[in-house]
Design an enzyme around this catalytic site. Structure first.
Site, PDB file in Angstrom:
ATOM      1  N   HIS A 136       0.838  -1.073   0.028  1.00 51.11           N
ATOM      2  CA  HIS A 136      -0.135  -0.027   0.089  1.00 51.11           C
ATOM      3  C   HIS A 136       0.862   1.246  -0.025  1.00 51.11           C
ATOM      4  CE1 HIS A 136       0.983  -0.301   4.484  1.00 51.11           C
ATOM      5  NE2 HIS A 136       0.203   0.841   4.446  1.00 51.11           N
ATOM      6  N   HIS A 140       1.318   3.933   1.754  1.00 51.37           N
ATOM      7  CA  HIS A 140       2.007   4.781   3.193  1.00 51.37           C
ATOM      8  C   HIS A 140       3.257   4.942   2.954  1.00 51.37           C
ATOM      9  CE1 HIS A 140      -1.866   4.095   5.579  1.00 51.37           C
ATOM     10  NE2 HIS A 140      -2.156   5.251   4.669  1.00 51.37           N
ATOM     11  N   ASP A 173       5.729   4.893   5.017  1.00 55.76           N
ATOM     12  CA  ASP A 173       6.610   3.974   5.868  1.00 55.76           C
ATOM     13  C   ASP A 173       6.739   2.558   5.078  1.00 55.76           C
ATOM     14  OD1 ASP A 173       3.887   3.628   6.676  1.00 55.76           O
ATOM     15  OD2 ASP A 173       4.705   2.585   8.594  1.00 55.76           O
ATOM     16  N   HIS A 174       5.989   2.511   3.811  1.00 54.00           N
ATOM     17  CA  HIS A 174       6.200   1.180   3.327  1.00 54.00           C
ATOM     18  C   HIS A 174       6.856   1.677   1.578  1.00 54.00           C
ATOM     19  CE1 HIS A 174       3.800  -1.387   6.185  1.00 54.00           C
ATOM     20  NE2 HIS A 174       3.618  -0.075   6.314  1.00 54.00           N
ATOM     21  N   HIS A 230      -7.542  -0.255   5.562  1.00 52.27           N
ATOM     22  CA  HIS A 230      -6.467   0.542   6.170  1.00 52.27           C
ATOM     23  C   HIS A 230      -6.278   1.512   5.035  1.00 52.27           C
ATOM     24  CE1 HIS A 230      -2.875   1.611   8.094  1.00 52.27           C
ATOM     25  NE2 HIS A 230      -1.998   1.526   6.970  1.00 52.27           N
ATOM     26  N   ASP A 281      -0.358  -3.768   6.412  1.00 53.00           N
ATOM     27  CA  ASP A 281      -0.895  -3.137   7.547  1.00 53.00           C
ATOM     28  C   ASP A 281      -2.370  -3.448   7.701  1.00 53.00           C
ATOM     29  OD1 ASP A 281       1.451  -2.045   7.992  1.00 53.00           O
ATOM     30  OD2 ASP A 281       1.185  -0.065   7.529  1.00 53.00           O
ATOM     31  N   HIS A 301       4.575  -4.356  10.639  1.00 50.92           N
ATOM     32  CA  HIS A 301       4.890  -3.895  12.151  1.00 50.92           C
ATOM     33  C   HIS A 301       5.220  -4.575  13.150  1.00 50.92           C
ATOM     34  CE1 HIS A 301       4.291   0.378  10.488  1.00 50.92           C
ATOM     35  NE2 HIS A 301       3.559   0.180   9.871  1.00 50.92           N
TER      36      HIS A 301
HETATM   37 ZN   LIG Z   1       0.085   1.542   6.347  1.00 50.55          ZN
END
Ligand SMILES: [Zn+2]
Length: 255
Positions: free
Chosen positions: A56, A58, A60-61, A114, A133, A171
């Protein structure tokens, strides 16, 4: 030959994962939280990055994608619905697509909630699913772009995977998730057992994942919203599972 899977921490609590096919030499990163730790993990094994499979959009990915693409000219595979929000995408995937990594094959499952276009990569022959996530051990992702109903459908879709499927999530949240789950199911003995196991792993600085779907079905309250005892625990006996799920998720947001 089986997939060679290597897990390591990135950023603060994100997981980086490399999936390697020894037969062809191809190596995929599942998401790219941060280039440095991914490059270090590749160097340590003498692997060359050929693919990034993005779950996805985001940051942080996806933050590591530009540097990794520059260094390795790797293929970037991303959910079709999020291609405009992810850098340097080469190929897009949708529900039911298959992605080849040498001799390894991943099936794509769409799991919106998400984010609107979140996907999971399921390497069924290797009994491994990279769930980003959407699902965490003893938890699930925040419902940011979808509705609770959508997220509940996505979670039940994952719940239908074989019980021996190893789940790699995005995570390391397990200890905090267990503290919350105990407020929903304080008498769940298997949850207590998982708590002890996780305390031991954390004390030794070891990851608490992968977990398995069989294990999660017993301890993850977000996968158990259609059980009478879980509905009763949140005062919602007889309500539809998606509503019970929404209540548990709302409580977790405030926890
Ligand atoms: Zn995420």
């Amino acid at each position: 030959m089986a997939a060679d899977i290597h897990l390591f921490l990135c950023l603060k609590d994100n997981y980086g994962v490399l999936v390697h096919d020894a037969a062809s030499g191809r190596t995929a990163a599942i998401d790219a939280p941060e280039a440095g730790p991914i490059e270090a993990a590749l160097r340590a094994r003498n692997w060359r990055l050929t693919d990034i499979l993005v779950t996805h959009h985001h940051g942080d990915h996806t933050g590591g994608i530009p540097d990794l693409k520059k260094a390795y000219s790797c293929r970037v595979v991303a959910p079709a619905a999020e291609k405009d929000r992810i850098p340097l995408v080469d190929e897009t995937v949708r529900e039911g697509d298959g992605i080849r990594l040498g001799e390894l094959v991943a099936n794509v499952l769409e799991t919106p909630g998400h984010t609107a276009g979140h996907v999971v990569y399921w390497f069924h022959r290797d009994k491994a699913a990279f769930v980003g996530d959407t699902l965490f051990s003893v938890g699930c992702g925040r419902v940011i772009e979808g509705t609770p109903e959508m997220m509940w459908r996505s979670l039940t879709k994952l719940r239908d995977l074989p019980e021996d499927t190893r789940l790699y999530c995005g995570h390391e949240y397990t200890a905090a998730n267990i503290r919350f789950a105990r407020t929903i199911e304080p008498d769940n003995a298997l949850l207590s057992a998982r708590e002890k196991e996780v305390q031991g792993l954390v004390a030794r600085s070891q990851p608490t994942i992968p977990t398995t779907m069989g294990e999660e079905k017993k301890v993850n309250p977000f996968l158990r919203a259609d059980l009478a005892e879980v509905a009763a625990a949140v005062g919602m006996t007889g309500e539809p599972p998606a509503k019970v799920f929404a209540e548990i998720r709302a409580r977790k947001n405030k926890f």
